[in-house]
Motif scaffolding. Structure first.
Motif, PDB file in Angstrom:
ATOM      1  N   HIS A 211       0.839  -1.197   0.000  1.00 46.97           N
ATOM      2  CA  HIS A 211       0.000   0.000   0.000  1.00 46.97           C
ATOM      3  C   HIS A 211       0.875   1.248   0.000  1.00 46.97           C
ATOM      4  CE1 HIS A 211      -3.584   2.342   1.880  1.00 46.97           C
ATOM      5  NE2 HIS A 211      -3.773   2.179   0.589  1.00 46.97           N
ATOM      6  N   GLY A 212       0.466   2.218  -0.764  1.00 43.36           N
ATOM      7  CA  GLY A 212       1.281   3.388  -1.026  1.00 43.36           C
ATOM      8  C   GLY A 212       1.644   3.439  -2.491  1.00 43.36           C
ATOM      9  N   GLY A 213       1.685   2.275  -3.138  1.00 44.18           N
ATOM     10  CA  GLY A 213       1.863   2.192  -4.575  1.00 44.18           C
ATOM     11  C   GLY A 213       0.501   2.064  -5.232  1.00 44.18           C
ATOM     12  N   SER A 214       0.000   3.138  -5.829  1.00 42.84           N
ATOM     13  CA  SER A 214      -1.347   3.102  -6.405  1.00 42.84           C
ATOM     14  C   SER A 214      -1.459   2.042  -7.486  1.00 42.84           C
ATOM     15  CB  SER A 214      -1.706   4.473  -6.989  1.00 42.84           C
ATOM     16  OG  SER A 214      -0.839   4.834  -8.035  1.00 42.84           O
ATOM     17  N   TRP A 215      -0.376   1.767  -8.203  1.00 39.28           N
ATOM     18  CA  TRP A 215      -0.381   0.800  -9.301  1.00 39.28           C
ATOM     19  C   TRP A 215      -0.810  -0.590  -8.860  1.00 39.28           C
ATOM     20  CZ3 TRP A 215       3.364   4.115  -7.754  1.00 39.28           C
ATOM     21  CH2 TRP A 215       4.284   3.618  -6.812  1.00 39.28           C
ATOM     22  N   SER A 216      -0.629  -0.912  -7.584  1.00 39.31           N
ATOM     23  CA  SER A 216      -1.006  -2.233  -7.071  1.00 39.31           C
ATOM     24  C   SER A 216      -2.342  -2.221  -6.343  1.00 39.31           C
ATOM     25  CB  SER A 216       0.091  -2.752  -6.127  1.00 39.31           C
ATOM     26  OG  SER A 216       1.301  -2.961  -6.819  1.00 39.31           O
ATOM     27  N   SER A 217      -3.112  -1.135  -6.471  1.00 39.30           N
ATOM     28  CA  SER A 217      -4.435  -1.048  -5.850  1.00 39.30           C
ATOM     29  C   SER A 217      -5.400  -1.983  -6.569  1.00 39.30           C
ATOM     30  CB  SER A 217      -4.963   0.388  -5.937  1.00 39.30           C
ATOM     31  OG  SER A 217      -4.098   1.285  -5.281  1.00 39.30           O
ATOM     32  N   ILE A 218      -6.169  -2.717  -5.807  1.00 37.20           N
ATOM     33  CA  ILE A 218      -7.055  -3.729  -6.388  1.00 37.20           C
ATOM     34  C   ILE A 218      -8.374  -3.088  -6.828  1.00 37.20           C
ATOM     35  CG2 ILE A 218      -8.170  -5.950  -6.028  1.00 37.20           C
ATOM     36  CD1 ILE A 218      -5.027  -5.899  -5.962  1.00 37.20           C
ATOM     37  N   ILE A 219      -8.761  -3.338  -8.072  1.00 38.26           N
ATOM     38  CA  ILE A 219      -9.984  -2.776  -8.621  1.00 38.26           C
ATOM     39  C   ILE A 219     -11.014  -3.867  -8.880  1.00 38.26           C
ATOM     40  CG2 ILE A 219      -8.684  -0.878  -9.669  1.00 38.26           C
ATOM     41  CD1 ILE A 219      -9.132  -2.161 -12.371  1.00 38.26           C
ATOM     42  N   ASP A 220     -12.256  -3.455  -9.037  1.00 32.05           N
ATOM     43  CA  ASP A 220     -13.403  -4.340  -9.252  1.00 32.05           C
ATOM     44  C   ASP A 220     -13.513  -4.644 -10.747  1.00 32.05           C
ATOM     45  OD1 ASP A 220     -15.907  -5.491  -9.584  1.00 32.05           O
ATOM     46  OD2 ASP A 220     -16.976  -3.992  -8.399  1.00 32.05           O
ATOM     47  N   LYS A 221     -13.286  -5.905 -11.134  1.00 26.92           N
ATOM     48  CA  LYS A 221     -13.303  -6.302 -12.542  1.00 26.92           C
ATOM     49  C   LYS A 221     -14.652  -6.011 -13.189  1.00 26.92           C
ATOM     50  CE  LYS A 221     -12.855 -10.377 -15.541  1.00 26.92           C
ATOM     51  NZ  LYS A 221     -12.517 -11.833 -15.586  1.00 26.92           N
ATOM     52  N   GLU A 222     -15.725  -6.449 -12.555  1.00 29.67           N
ATOM     53  CA  GLU A 222     -17.059  -6.272 -13.137  1.00 29.67           C
ATOM     54  C   GLU A 222     -17.367  -4.786 -13.332  1.00 29.67           C
ATOM     55  OE1 GLU A 222     -21.722  -6.872 -11.750  1.00 29.67           O
ATOM     56  OE2 GLU A 222     -20.164  -8.209 -10.939  1.00 29.67           O
ATOM     57  N   TRP A 223     -17.054  -3.979 -12.357  1.00 25.05           N
ATOM     58  CA  TRP A 223     -17.316  -2.543 -12.436  1.00 25.05           C
ATOM     59  C   TRP A 223     -16.471  -1.881 -13.509  1.00 25.05           C
ATOM     60  CZ3 TRP A 223     -13.627   1.292 -11.185  1.00 25.05           C
ATOM     61  CH2 TRP A 223     -14.130   2.598 -11.160  1.00 25.05           C
ATOM     62  N   ALA A 224     -15.167  -2.241 -13.577  1.00 25.56           N
ATOM     63  CA  ALA A 224     -14.279  -1.627 -14.565  1.00 25.56           C
ATOM     64  C   ALA A 224     -14.751  -1.915 -15.986  1.00 25.56           C
ATOM     65  CB  ALA A 224     -12.848  -2.125 -14.366  1.00 25.56           C
ATOM     66  N   ILE A 225     -15.148  -3.138 -16.235  1.00 16.87           N
ATOM     67  CA  ILE A 225     -15.642  -3.486 -17.575  1.00 16.87           C
ATOM     68  C   ILE A 225     -16.912  -2.707 -17.892  1.00 16.87           C
ATOM     69  CG2 ILE A 225     -16.608  -5.360 -18.977  1.00 16.87           C
ATOM     70  CD1 ILE A 225     -14.656  -7.254 -17.493  1.00 16.87           C
ATOM     71  N   ALA A 226     -17.766  -2.522 -16.887  1.00 22.03           N
ATOM     72  CA  ALA A 226     -19.005  -1.763 -17.089  1.00 22.03           C
ATOM     73  C   ALA A 226     -18.723  -0.297 -17.424  1.00 22.03           C
ATOM     74  CB  ALA A 226     -19.887  -1.859 -15.850  1.00 22.03           C
ATOM     75  N   ASN A 591       5.986   8.048   7.322  1.00 24.50           N
ATOM     76  CA  ASN A 591       6.112   6.988   6.331  1.00 24.50           C
ATOM     77  C   ASN A 591       6.858   7.607   5.161  1.00 24.50           C
ATOM     78  OD1 ASN A 591       5.673   5.297   4.029  1.00 24.50           O
ATOM     79  ND2 ASN A 591       3.920   4.356   5.050  1.00 24.50           N
ATOM     80  N   ALA A 592       8.069   7.157   4.927  1.00 26.66           N
ATOM     81  CA  ALA A 592       8.981   7.850   4.018  1.00 26.66           C
ATOM     82  C   ALA A 592       8.541   7.837   2.565  1.00 26.66           C
ATOM     83  CB  ALA A 592      10.382   7.250   4.129  1.00 26.66           C
ATOM     84  N   ILE A 593       7.619   6.948   2.170  1.00 18.48           N
ATOM     85  CA  ILE A 593       7.198   6.916   0.765  1.00 18.48           C
ATOM     86  C   ILE A 593       5.688   7.033   0.598  1.00 18.48           C
ATOM     87  CG2 ILE A 593       9.223   5.599   0.044  1.00 18.48           C
ATOM     88  CD1 ILE A 593       7.471   3.130  -0.153  1.00 18.48           C
ATOM     89  N   ARG A 594       4.973   7.335   1.656  1.00 16.81           N
ATOM     90  CA  ARG A 594       3.515   7.496   1.532  1.00 16.81           C
ATOM     91  C   ARG A 594       3.194   8.725   0.684  1.00 16.81           C
ATOM     92  NH1 ARG A 594       1.793   7.967   6.977  1.00 16.81           N
ATOM     93  NH2 ARG A 594       2.192  10.184   6.804  1.00 16.81           N
ATOM     94  N   PRO A 595       2.256   8.634  -0.272  1.00 12.96           N
ATOM     95  CA  PRO A 595       1.901   9.808  -1.084  1.00 12.96           C
ATOM     96  C   PRO A 595       0.897  10.702  -0.357  1.00 12.96           C
ATOM     97  CG  PRO A 595       0.666   7.905  -1.836  1.00 12.96           C
ATOM     98  CD  PRO A 595       1.564   7.411  -0.726  1.00 12.96           C
ATOM     99  N   GLY A 596       1.380  11.586   0.484  1.00  6.84           N
ATOM    100  CA  GLY A 596       0.480  12.466   1.233  1.00  6.84           C
ATOM    101  C   GLY A 596       0.110  11.868   2.571  1.00  6.84           C
ATOM    102  N   GLU A 597      -1.161  12.046   2.947  1.00 10.00           N
ATOM    103  CA  GLU A 597      -1.603  11.658   4.292  1.00 10.00           C
ATOM    104  C   GLU A 597      -2.297  10.299   4.309  1.00 10.00           C
ATOM    105  OE1 GLU A 597      -0.294  13.722   6.189  1.00 10.00           O
ATOM    106  OE2 GLU A 597      -0.005  15.206   4.613  1.00 10.00           O
ATOM    107  N   ASP A 598      -2.310   9.684   5.454  1.00 11.90           N
ATOM    108  CA  ASP A 598      -3.116   8.495   5.725  1.00 11.90           C
ATOM    109  C   ASP A 598      -4.301   8.962   6.558  1.00 11.90           C
ATOM    110  OD1 ASP A 598      -4.270   6.108   6.393  1.00 11.90           O
ATOM    111  OD2 ASP A 598      -2.463   5.209   7.278  1.00 11.90           O
ATOM    112  N   PHE A 599      -5.368   9.426   5.901  1.00  7.34           N
ATOM    113  CA  PHE A 599      -6.498  10.022   6.615  1.00  7.34           C
ATOM    114  C   PHE A 599      -7.220   9.006   7.501  1.00  7.34           C
ATOM    115  CE2 PHE A 599      -6.058  13.062   3.074  1.00  7.34           C
ATOM    116  CZ  PHE A 599      -5.967  14.233   3.804  1.00  7.34           C
ATOM    117  N   TYR A 600      -7.094   7.734   7.182  1.00  2.39           N
ATOM    118  CA  TYR A 600      -7.743   6.706   8.003  1.00  2.39           C
ATOM    119  C   TYR A 600      -7.208   6.719   9.430  1.00  2.39           C
ATOM    120  CZ  TYR A 600      -9.235   2.072   9.614  1.00  2.39           C
ATOM    121  OH  TYR A 600      -9.775   1.032  10.324  1.00  2.39           O
TER     122      TYR A 600
END
Length: 607
Positions: A211-226, A591-600
């Protein structure tokens, strides 16, 4: 990121966690303003919300809140991982990594739902990575998957190699189908487990997935195709390398994270709402607003009045914040980032106002202006690092000795560097272009992204020193909006672009690739010549393909020496990050490589 920007890379992000200063401001113990809402005032905005496309910090910060990855770093410790959407972190010891390091297995967490209510499945994970590899937009982050999984830096390289052609347009349909089959075989589903099959051992693989690398964020296959995205078939080319605004997921999002996207009011703000059905405990803060406010005076007033809780502050203004009563300043927080001014060796000409006449006639520069090493060295000797570190970065930086930050392994502490020396700058300018440059003069424009005073001042330092050498030398400085700036440098229209790199993962490979590899994010835009990149690419490949520290050290030391000898960039600074906290905001952690804040992790409460 990363990567190129989002808060743009040269920014100092100041988290206002306890500011009650100035005339008429509330006392520290006063009731917290808007306790359910966290407002960040920054400058710049996302380029995209597509995780596979995003490669700047502004985009990454928003994606970080909405989407999640298979694993995470352990509360900012970049050497340890914890499960996220996977239930275990693979290792040889737990049997989820093969002894040869070529197979990684991730058991996928059950009971997790995307924001639209769809359940997370292993097929979503498989689709996420296969879609990313086939999309592989130019200058994007997906080289991080392609290298370990397929052995190539771009999907087009694989296709051209298989077809034996020089142009991707020449690749026949049967080869394109073979590319799909190889991508499909690299990531597979086995029951509730997703299996990655690597082409070669790759030490930083887990870091790339965290986490922190957006490229590895998991997306919803059904939604993306829609939404009109890749349909999972062999016919993938029409979704390959899209422009940002033509990408089906450009301005929409559907993740599993603690916040949902409510609105992206372009040029103004991003609004996020708490995910009440989050698989973990819901976030303490109900609403997050990230506002694009370019003027420092406005951001400062928002901070003082409590209308903003988190504010981006450039280093020259840091003392103004630190002097306010009730403000706590954390200096020199770890931030794995560096910044450089990149020379474009072959500038795009058509419709390009940044190079004037486009000729060496005193009213412009030719497109290959920076192909002359004397020009590059003259620009290096014209920069004043001491002023830039002390007066612009307020001591929150050290001079970069090359592409690899000092905190990473295989950094060479003895690597020579350039220093301000206007006598040497003049010598090189007099030799450049066979002596014609000094006699004829030149005119060019250096652009910076709007609101980024640190980059503006870096450009002004070059302007002032270079123009002082010869009245025929003219440098103009121009402000561009962040998405426009990104597009201009990627299209090789900027003769010199100033930008930073926030680490994607904590390994020197993550810096030498974007800074030096022929397909790297910045080096590709520079259009480094083949006579340079042949040796560079071979050294980079050698260094990442072995676990032998001596081999890696020798390769990385040689790369740093090439960068200096050839003066391929002006390596500016390695950065740290000051953090200013207002005491009603709690929970911030480094967090030395976090892109901005962790609002959670953040909440608002009286101290």
């Amino acid at each position: 990121m990363r990567r190129s920007g989002t808060v743009p890379w040269f920014t100092v992000v100041v988290v206002a966690l306890a500011l009650s200063a100035g005339a008429g401001l509330p006392a520290a113990a006063e009731t917290v303003k808007n306790p359910d809402t966290m407002v960040k005032a920054t400058y710049g905005e996302p380029e995209t919300l597509d995780p596979a496309y995003a490669y700047d910090t502004a985009s990454g910060e928003v994606i970080y809140q909405i989407y999640e990855n298979l694993i995470d770093f352990d509360h900012g410790d970049l050497s340890k991982f914890v499960p996220m959407l996977a239930t275990q972190v693979p290792s040889v010891e737990n049997g989820l990594v093969s002894p040869d390091g070529l197979v990684y297995r991730f058991p996928i967490r059950q009971g997790v739902r995307f924001h639209n209510g769809n359940p997370l499945t292993p097929e979503d994970v498989e689709y996420t990575f296969e879609r990313a590899m086939l999309q592989d937009r130019s200058g994007g982050p997906i080289w991080m998957f392609l290298e370990p999984l397929l052995g190539y830096s771009t999907i087009e390289e694989l296709a051209k190699d298989l077809a034996g052609v020089d142009s991707f347009d020449q690749v026949p349909p049967e080869v394109l189908r073979e590319v799909y089959r190889r991508v499909d075989a690299a990531v597979e589903v086995e029951g509730d487990t997703v299996v990655f099959r690597l082409a070669r051992p790759y030490p930083p693989f887990l870091s790339i997935l965290a986490h922190g690398g957006s490229w590895s964020s998991i997306i919803d296959k059904e939604w993306a195709i829609a939404q009109g995205d890749w349909d999972g078939s062999e016919d993938w080319v029409r979704w390959h390398d899209p422009k940002a605004e033509n990408d089906p997921l450009y301005d929409k999002a559907n993740g599993t994270g603690p916040y949902r996207l409510v609105a992206w009011e372009k040029g103004n703000q991003i609004i996020l709402q708490r995910n009440e059905d989050y698989w973990r405990e819901p976030a303490p803060i109900k609403t997050v607003v990230i506002r694009n406010v370019q003027e420092w005076a406005t951001r400062q007033l928002m901070l003082q009045s409590g209308d903003a809780d988190i504010v981006t502050v450039d280093p020259p203004y840091l003392e103004q914040v630190a002097a306010m009563p009730g403000v706590r300043v954390l200096r020199r927080q770890p931030w794995l980032a560096n910044t450089a001014a990149f020379f474009t060796f072959n500038i795009a000409v058509e419709g390009n106002d940044f190079i004037g006449s486009g000729k060496l006639d005193g009213q412009g520069i030719p497109p290959d202006f920076f192909s002359d090493i004397d020009v590059r060295k003259a620009f290096n000797y014209s920069f004043d690092w001491q002023v830039y570190i002390d007066d612009v970065n307020m001591g929150e930086a050290t001079q970069a000795r090359g592409p690899i930050p000092a905190s990473l392994p295989f950094f060479n502490p003895e690597q020579p560097v350039y220093q301000l020396d206007l006598r040497k700058a003049e010598e090189h300018f007099r030799r450049a272009w066979g002596g014609r440059l000094w006699e004829t003069g030149f005119r060019m424009t250096i652009a910076y992204n709007a609101g980024n005073d640190a980059r503006r001042i870096a450009a002004e330092i070059l302007e002032q020193n270079i123009e002082s050498l010869n009245p025929k030398f003219q440098i103009d400085i121009q402000s561009l909006q962040w998405p426009t700036y990104l597009q201009a440098y990627r299209e090789s229209r900027l003769p010199l672009f100033i930008i930073g790199w926030l680490a994607d993962f904590p390994d020197p490979h993550n810096f030498v690739v974007p800074f030096m590899h022929s397909t790297g994010t910045y080096a590709a835009a520079q259009r480094l010549p083949a006579e340079l990149t042949r040796e560079i690419d071979a050294l980079i490949d050698r260094a990442v393909s072995t676990t032998d520290p001596e081999v890696r050290r020798d390769a990385y030391y040689r790369l740093q020496q090439i960068a200096y000898e050839q003066a391929i960039d002006i390596f500016l600074v390695d950065r740290t990050q000051p953090v200013v906290m207002r005491d009603w905001v709690q929970g911030w952690y480094p967090n030395a490589i976090r892109p901005g804040e962790d609002f959670y992790r953040l909440r608002k409460a009286s101290s």
